[in-house]
Design a protein around this motif. Structure first.
Motif, PDB file in Angstrom:
ATOM      1  N   LEU A 566       0.833  -1.208   0.000  1.00 40.22           N
ATOM      2  CA  LEU A 566       0.000   0.000   0.000  1.00 40.22           C
ATOM      3  C   LEU A 566       0.864   1.252   0.000  1.00 40.22           C
ATOM      4  O   LEU A 566       0.575   2.222  -0.703  1.00 40.22           O
ATOM      5  N   ASN A 567       1.961   1.210   0.774  1.00 36.48           N
ATOM      6  CA  ASN A 567       2.879   2.349   0.798  1.00 36.48           C
ATOM      7  C   ASN A 567       3.482   2.583  -0.571  1.00 36.48           C
ATOM      8  O   ASN A 567       3.555   3.714  -1.048  1.00 36.48           O
ATOM      9  N   GLU A 568       3.904   1.470  -1.164  1.00 35.68           N
ATOM     10  CA  GLU A 568       4.533   1.558  -2.474  1.00 35.68           C
ATOM     11  C   GLU A 568       3.566   2.143  -3.504  1.00 35.68           C
ATOM     12  O   GLU A 568       3.946   2.954  -4.351  1.00 35.68           O
ATOM     13  N   MET A 569       2.302   1.743  -3.396  1.00 33.16           N
ATOM     14  CA  MET A 569       1.294   2.278  -4.316  1.00 33.16           C
ATOM     15  C   MET A 569       1.200   3.788  -4.184  1.00 33.16           C
ATOM     16  O   MET A 569       1.121   4.514  -5.169  1.00 33.16           O
ATOM     17  N   GLU A 570       1.243   4.250  -2.930  1.00 30.69           N
ATOM     18  CA  GLU A 570       1.125   5.684  -2.708  1.00 30.69           C
ATOM     19  C   GLU A 570       2.328   6.407  -3.313  1.00 30.69           C
ATOM     20  O   GLU A 570       2.184   7.448  -3.953  1.00 30.69           O
ATOM     21  N   VAL A 571       3.526   5.834  -3.087  1.00 29.42           N
ATOM     22  CA  VAL A 571       4.756   6.455  -3.584  1.00 29.42           C
ATOM     23  C   VAL A 571       4.759   6.514  -5.113  1.00 29.42           C
ATOM     24  O   VAL A 571       5.107   7.524  -5.716  1.00 29.42           O
ATOM     25  N   THR A 572       4.349   5.403  -5.742  1.00 29.40           N
ATOM     26  CA  THR A 572       4.419   5.359  -7.207  1.00 29.40           C
ATOM     27  C   THR A 572       3.181   5.937  -7.885  1.00 29.40           C
ATOM     28  O   THR A 572       3.097   5.958  -9.104  1.00 29.40           O
ATOM     29  N   GLY A 573       2.239   6.419  -7.048  1.00 27.47           N
ATOM     30  CA  GLY A 573       1.083   7.096  -7.634  1.00 27.47           C
ATOM     31  C   GLY A 573       0.053   6.163  -8.253  1.00 27.47           C
ATOM     32  O   GLY A 573      -0.686   6.567  -9.134  1.00 27.47           O
ATOM     33  N   VAL A 574       0.021   4.909  -7.809  1.00 24.65           N
ATOM     34  CA  VAL A 574      -1.018   3.986  -8.283  1.00 24.65           C
ATOM     35  C   VAL A 574      -2.172   4.040  -7.283  1.00 24.65           C
ATOM     36  O   VAL A 574      -2.011   3.673  -6.123  1.00 24.65           O
ATOM     37  N   LYS A 575      -3.292   4.554  -7.725  1.00 24.49           N
ATOM     38  CA  LYS A 575      -4.415   4.748  -6.801  1.00 24.49           C
ATOM     39  C   LYS A 575      -5.158   3.442  -6.551  1.00 24.49           C
ATOM     40  O   LYS A 575      -5.522   2.748  -7.507  1.00 24.49           O
ATOM     41  N   PRO A 576      -5.407   3.105  -5.277  1.00 23.09           N
ATOM     42  CA  PRO A 576      -6.194   1.894  -4.982  1.00 23.09           C
ATOM     43  C   PRO A 576      -7.595   2.038  -5.565  1.00 23.09           C
ATOM     44  O   PRO A 576      -8.136   3.139  -5.605  1.00 23.09           O
TER      45      PRO A 576
END
Length: 760
Positions: A566-576
């Motif tokens: 989830l952190n990585e998603m936030e960093v790379t800008g991939v929205k859940p």
DNA sequence: TAAAATCCCT
């Protein structure tokens, strides 16, 4: 007074200069007629004089040339035929006169000599530096400016170019000079400077209006795929095209097509539309040919903009722009992609002259057009019709079937499950001498894999390898997914390694399929290894990939890895998305962490995502696991009253199972009835849940009734169903009814017919 | 030298 009139005369001569370009070129043969100055010296004599060492030069003899006919100085300098001597000449005169025209002319001569030099660029730059070193005291003639700007442009010396351009007085500026400056500026990415120059050129009554060469330079840059520095804003493109066209400068077909293609590729159909229409409006059918329209049509087709496609086609007809076979290719392709295959066939028939008005367009369908149609037909399951087009192609010289024709058909028959016909077509193409490509290989391999013939796929692949056809990422993706699908992870991993060692460069999708396969198989450590390899290869994870991984880590109860993702998603800008949230809510519910689950849901709603039926299912399931069926039922009631997300089979199944386990079988049965009323079809899981309930309550009659309903619902019993019912029915002596049920006959005793008679 | 067609993941 006298000086003034002389100066005026000089200026008049000066103004004539641009037209002396050609005479300068002629001078290079050094055969100009003898020119004589007031002191009686001819040009030839002066040149001879200057051959002497510097200290023998006689300024007085030269002086008349400086004032009476400074343009002779150009010829004299050129005839010196030596750049160092020319520089001596400049220095000599510079020490003795303030007369700028003279210096300018000699400098121009030096530049001309430099252009003749084998290493002209270096010599020209040297002269530029020389002029700079003496503080720019030498004014530039138009020709000098032209030569220097050309060389500075080549050297990408933007600053110097701009300074030099500013130094030129407006009478020395010309369209040619501006063009050279533009070329140089564009070459080094200095768009802002170039636009500034263009502004001047495009002004009304400009002294140096744009010409065709300006158009060449500007339109070429506008059509370039990638360029350094910043790119053009939409308004800038529009402004330039409009103004140049207003000056009668039009892009040629190639450049216009390239510009439109580029704009469309960058998803700027609107600008592309405007550009084409400006050229159409100002230049008409002479300036616009089918190719440019085709480029725009293709772009519009990609965005599914049917309206504007039709409008453009109508405009083409109105203006008399003759459509080409490509125009029809695009149209047919678009209709096929929109699944409007019959309309595509109508267009096709018109070309073949089969429709009304025998072939008015005069365009013969080509291979691409046939292929497009065949693919379109296959994609909607009309592969037999596609086959008839293949036969038609064979009879025509100009559109013989090629590899793509066969690929489309093979894929069509594979997707339809007719592997036999696909193989037959493959043999046919070999017989006809049509070379199979890697796409043929991939289509066959994928088709075999998707129909449970993984072994045959491997065989086919090996056969092709023997023929020298190598697989690519697509081939390996098909095999890897297939092996994951049959839970043969080791084989999938092995193919992944094979792919890497065979020198095939993997794409992101092949990584995704392996990650997904490993995650569903619960092999999260292996999945993590593949993820790091994917990153090493320079790819990133996409949303679905993250979802698959999160779901895998949830199943393994590795909460810390979930948070890492989830952190990585936030960093790379991939929205859940809703799937991500549902996975989390479901997991938190299962481990009984209601507080976090509710926080996650709050955040989800804050992000603008509406709870889906899966979200409700996760929450209901969580309450059921906590034995709080009342709360679960409350949520269910909410869903029923809020028609936006009505409960589905899964939700009913969860509740029926929970109610039964909670000994509230009556309520569970009433939910079964509710499903019937609402038209939600129960599945085997639903029936298994209710059977367990009625068995525990020994409600035999109800069981018979439900068995009949299960058959009505075309829902077949599985091994769980049999486990639940066998022991019970055996104990109560009703095992025959179970046999009837398995065979698909009704068993309820309320049935009018005698069931036992039907059974045997 | 630009414009239309085929295969893989969730």
């Amino acid at each position: 007074m006298l000086v003034q009139s002389k100066l005026l005369r000089l200026r008049r001569i000066h103004r004539l200069l641009p037209s002396t370009f050609s005479s300068v070129r002629r001078c290079r043969s050094y055969s100009s007629p003898p020119l004589r100055n007031d002191a009686g010296l001819t040009v030839t004599q002066v040149v001879e004089l200057l051959q002497n060492p510097l200290n023998h030069w006689d300024y007085d003899k030269l002086r008349p040339f400086l004032f009476e006919a400074s343009h002779h100085l150009l010829h004299i300098t050129i005839r010196l035929n030596s750049i160092p001597k020319a520089l001596d000449f400049i220095n000599f005169l510079g020490d003795r006169t303030e007369h700028h025209q003279a210096l300018s002319r000699v400098f121009e001569g030096a530049l001309e000599l430099a252009t003749q030099h084998p290493n002209s660029q270096k010599e020209l730059l040297m002269l530029h530096s020389y002029r700079k070193s003496i503080g720019g005291r030498i004014a530039l003639t138009s020709r000098s400016g032209f030569l220097l700007l050309k060389c500075l442009g080549k050297a990408q010396m933007v600053e110097d170019s701009l300074i030099l351009f500013k130094e030129l007085d407006s009478s020395s500026k010309s369209s040619e000079i501006c063009n050279e400056l533009l070329k140089g500026l564009f070459r080094s990415g200095g768009i802002d400077g170039a636009l500034h120059v263009l502004d001047e050129m495009l002004e009304r009554d400009s002294d140096f209006p744009p010409n065709n060469f300006t158009g060449e330079v500007v339109f070429r840059v506008l059509g370039e795929q990638e360029r350094r520095g910043r790119s053009f804003a939409d308004e800038e493109i529009m402004g330039l095209v409009t103004k140049l066209c207003e000056h009668g400068v039009f892009p040629d077909t190639f450049k216009l097509t390239q510009m439109i293609t580029k704009l469309c590729r960058h998803r700027k159909n609107g600008v592309a539309w405007e550009v084409l229409h400006v050229v159409m409006r100002l230049g008409g059918a002479v300036a616009v040919e089918a190719a440019s329209c085709n480029a725009l049509l293709a772009g519009l087709g990609r965005e599914r903009d049917i309206q504007r496609m039709n409008k453009l086609m109508a405009e083409m007809e109105e203006m008399g722009i003759k459509p080409s076979v490509v125009t029809f290719g695009i149209l047919v392709n678009h209709l096929c992609k929109a699944r409007r295959i019959d309309e595509a066939l109508q267009v096709f028939d018109k070309l073949r002259g089969k429709g009304e008005g025998n072939n008015r367009v005069g365009v013969e369908p080509d291979v691409v057009l046939f292929n497009t149609l065949i693919d379109g037909l296959c994609k909607v399951g009309r592969e037999e019709h596609g086959l008839s087009l293949l036969e038609e192609m064979k009879t025509k010289k100009q559109s013989r079937p090629n590899t793509i024709t066969y690929n489309c058909l093979i894929d069509g028959f594979c997707k339809a499950g007719n592997i036999g016909k696909a193989r037959e077509l493959y043999s046919q193409m070999i017989e006809e001498g049509v070379q199979p490509s890697v796409v043929t290989l991939n289509t066959m391999v994928n088709g075999l894999c998707k129909h449970g013939k993984v072994h045959n796929a491997v065989e086919f692949f090996n056969e092709m390898k023997g023929k020298g056809l190598k697989g690519n990422a697509v081939t390996y993706t098909a095999l890897i997914s297939a092996f994951c699908g049959v839970n043969n992870i080791d084989k999938a991993m092995q193919y992944f390694d094979d792919m890497l060692s065979s020198g095939c460069s993997p794409d992101a999708i092949v990584y995704y399929s392996l990650i997904s396969g490993l995650s569903t198989a619960g092999r999260m450590d292996d999945a993590s290894v593949v993820v790091s390899r994917l990153k090493q290869a320079g790819f990133g994870l996409d949303l679905t990939c993250y979802n698959v991984l999160i779901s895998g880590f949830c199943k393994k109860k590795k909460l810390e890895r979930v948070y890492e993702m989830l952190n990585e998603m936030e960093v790379t800008g991939v929205k859940p998305d809703i799937v991500t949230y549902n996975t989390l809510v479901s997991y938190l519910g299962k481990i009984g962490d209601f507080e976090t689950a509710s926080n996650v849901m709050k955040r989800m709603i804050k992000e603008g995502l509406e709870p889906s039926v899966v979200t409700y299912g996760a929450v209901i399931h969580a309450y059921c696991l906590k034995k709080n069926v009342d709360e679960a039922m409350k949520i269910f009631e909410q869903m029923c009253s809020n028609s936006k997300v009505p409960p589905n089979t899964v939700i009913y199944s969860i509740l029926i199972d929970a109610l039964c386990k909670n000994s509230n079988v009556e309520k569970a049965v009433s939910l079964m009835d509710d499903m019937k009323i609402k038209g939600v079809r129960p599945n085997t899981t639903t029936y298994n849940a209710i059977f367990k309930g009625v068995r525990d309550k020994k409600m035999l009659q109800k069981a018979f009734e439900l068995m009949d309903r299960m058959i009505e619902d075309a829902c077949s019993p599985d091994y769980v169903t049999m486990e639940i019912l066998t022991e019970w029915f055996d104990a109560v002596g009703e095992i025959e009814k179970l046999k009837c049920f398995v065979e698909g006959y009704p068993v309820s005793s309320s049935s009018a017919l005698s069931p036992t008679s039907n059974c045997f």
